[in-house]
Design a protein around this motif. Structure first.
Motif, mmCIF file in Angstrom:
data_model
loop_
_atom_site.group_PDB
_atom_site.id
_atom_site.type_symbol
_atom_site.label_atom_id
_atom_site.label_comp_id
_atom_site.label_asym_id
_atom_site.label_seq_id
_atom_site.Cartn_x
_atom_site.Cartn_y
_atom_site.Cartn_z
ATOM 1 N N LYS A 99 0.658 -1.475 0.343
ATOM 2 C CA LYS A 99 0.322 0.058 -0.276
ATOM 3 C C LYS A 99 0.464 1.336 -0.015
ATOM 4 C CE LYS A 99 -4.173 -1.778 0.418
ATOM 5 N NZ LYS A 99 -5.787 -1.691 -0.995
ATOM 6 N N GLU A 102 1.290 2.446 -3.559
ATOM 7 C CA GLU A 102 -0.170 3.203 -3.923
ATOM 8 C C GLU A 102 0.350 4.554 -3.613
ATOM 9 O OE1 GLU A 102 -3.582 0.942 -3.340
ATOM 10 O OE2 GLU A 102 -2.918 -1.149 -4.173
ATOM 11 N N LYS A 103 0.046 4.400 -2.214
ATOM 12 C CA LYS A 103 0.230 6.203 -1.512
ATOM 13 C C LYS A 103 1.677 6.860 -1.854
ATOM 14 C CE LYS A 103 -0.761 9.501 1.978
ATOM 15 N NZ LYS A 103 -2.343 10.005 1.522
ATOM 16 N N ALA A 105 2.301 6.557 -5.389
ATOM 17 C CA ALA A 105 2.199 7.081 -7.002
ATOM 18 C C ALA A 105 0.697 8.027 -6.947
ATOM 19 C CB ALA A 105 1.408 5.404 -7.577
ATOM 20 N N SER A 106 0.195 7.837 -5.659
ATOM 21 C CA SER A 106 -0.656 9.177 -5.690
ATOM 22 C C SER A 106 -0.475 10.566 -5.135
ATOM 23 C CB SER A 106 -2.391 8.579 -4.298
ATOM 24 O OG SER A 106 -1.267 9.033 -3.295
ATOM 25 N N ASN A 107 0.714 11.065 -4.370
ATOM 26 C CA ASN A 107 1.174 11.980 -4.707
ATOM 27 C C ASN A 107 2.468 12.306 -5.316
ATOM 28 O OD1 ASN A 107 -0.169 12.309 -2.358
ATOM 29 N ND2 ASN A 107 1.774 10.783 -0.678
ATOM 30 N N SER A 109 4.225 11.447 -9.646
ATOM 31 C CA SER A 109 4.238 10.967 -10.432
ATOM 32 C C SER A 109 5.289 10.528 -11.704
ATOM 33 C CB SER A 109 2.959 10.803 -11.064
ATOM 34 O OG SER A 109 2.132 9.969 -12.575
ATOM 35 N N GLU A 137 -1.097 2.916 -14.297
ATOM 36 C CA GLU A 137 -2.647 3.030 -14.135
ATOM 37 C C GLU A 137 -3.187 1.277 -13.106
ATOM 38 O OE1 GLU A 137 -3.996 2.736 -18.164
ATOM 39 O OE2 GLU A 137 -2.662 4.788 -18.684
#
Length: 199
Positions: A99, A102-103, A105-107, A109, A137
């Motif tokens: 996870k 993912e965190k 990647a959300s902050n 790129s 993606e």
């Protein structure tokens, strides 16, 4: 295709973290200079996180907040996640995915996932010891081995040989060590100085 570089500090700390806990899964985050739109990224530092509590969300959140604060003070961003499995043969992205990736990647790129090939953790470790994929993606796009490099290559190779021979991995402090003893320096200032002395 993306070009991925690892500074000596980032590379050596990843390998030393895996060498210190060969019987455990380990993880950490990678710091880079922000360079939006560039097809090249250089990870300038690695922050070792866990070898015990990889999947405890509260601990991960605390660690990421502290690392993010440190990174912003240095003008860096958390742009990657690295991991190694406790199984020497297991070096797939799916098994080590977390996870935390993912965190990240959300902050930021593009962000990357790095898997340590445990069978290549030795004094002869080089860029082939790491498998790198760009998060894209919700999936992984693996970076070809020829697009992964160490910077500076020769000095980094010399440094990892010396560090492994001296068992410098015993000095590496990850966030789990810090949680056990808050005086333990998870920023690894002394180890950073030792790595830089070889460059």
């Amino acid at each position: 295709m993306s070009e991925v570089k690892f500074s000596a500090k980032a590379f050596c700390k990843i390998i030393l973290h895996a060498a210190k806990y060969p019987h455990c899964a380990i993880n950490g985050v990678l710091l880079a200079k922000p360079n939006a739109g560039s097809r090249e990224i250089e990870f300038v530092d690695a922050v070792p996180l866990f070898h015990i509590s990889l999947h405890l969300t509260p601990m991960s959140e605390i660690a990421l907040m502290q690392v993010d604060e440190l990174a912003s003070k240095m003008g860096l961003v958390i742009a990657g996640y690295y991991a190694a499995s406790e199984n020497i043969r297991d070096n797939t992205f799916e098994k080590t995915y977390h996870k935390v990736a993912e965190k990240i990647a959300s902050n930021y790129s593009p962000s990357y996932v790095v898997v340590v090939n445990n069978s290549k953790v030795s004094t002869e470790a080089d860029s082939s010891s790491l498998k790198v994929a760009q998060l894209s993606e919700g999936g992984f796009r693996q970076i070809e081995e020829q697009n992964i490099s160490l910077s500076p290559a020769q000095a980094t190779s010399y440094a990892i040989v010396a560090l492994m021979q001296q068992k410098a991995f015993q000095k590496l402090i990850d966030f789990d060590n810090h949680l056990d003893n808050i005086c333990a320096d998870w920023m690894n200032v002394e180890l950073n100085k030792t790595i830089e002395s070889y460059l």
